[in-house]
Design a protein around this motif. Structure first.
Motif: not given
Length: 175
Positions: A159-175, A73-76
């Motif tokens: 490639w969009r999936q990978i980029r998006y998953a990285r963004s969500i990971s960062a939002l969840m604190g899984n850097r 939700r935050r990402q979207e």
């Protein structure tokens, strides 16, 4: 939340979601007490509180799922009433920015007309969140991979999936 914990939780409840998820979507979107925002959350002009309450209910007490949905939700960055046009002619609808590509499929699943489903996705926060939950958990069921499911929620393009998953990971604190 650690990636290992998410993966373990995903594997453990894999069978339950495989059987239960299609039924949950149908119940969630055809039962007015589940799908109508005004029936499940306090009356408020604060859309963020309404959406958060919908996410909490859709998560059914599973903290990992609640955290995932909140990160999506935050990402979207959507809102109740959102209808954002994409370059490909589709629209992202509502708080979770569910792509209009899903409208015909959901309409068939719940035996409702497409116009009604589109309106619900745009204007009903809890309907929108429950559909987002279904999309994500269906991808998780099909792939068995949490981060791939996160990416699939966003796009069919790898490639969009990978980029998006990285963004969500960062939002969840899984850097």
């Amino acid at each position: 939340m650690a990636l290992g914990v998410i993966s373990a939780l995903s594997r453990r409840s894999f069978v339950v979601r495989r059987i239960v998820m299609p039924v949950v979507l149908i119940v969630a979107v055809t039962n007015p007490a589940w799908s109508k925002s005004h029936d499940v959350v306090p009356k408020s002009n604060n859309h963020d509180a309404i959406i958060a309450a919908c996410v909490e209910k859709a998560s059914s007490g599973r903290i990992w799922l609640q955290q995932t949905l909140m990160a999506l939700r935050r990402q979207e960055g959507g809102w109740i009433g959102a209808e954002v046009r994409n370059e490909n002619g589709t629209h992202d609808l509502g708080p979770m920015q569910v792509n209009s590509w899903w409208v015909p499929r959901i309409a068939r699943l719940i035996a409702r007309n497409e116009s009604e489903v589109r309106t619900w996705l745009r204007d009903d926060a809890c309907f929108n969140v429950n559909v987002a939950r279904w999309i994500f958990l269906s991808a998780l069921r099909d792939t068995g991979d949490f981060w791939k499911a996160v990416g699939i929620y966003h796009s069919p393009t790898r490639w969009r999936q990978i980029r998006y998953a990285r963004s969500i990971s960062a939002l969840m604190g899984n850097r």
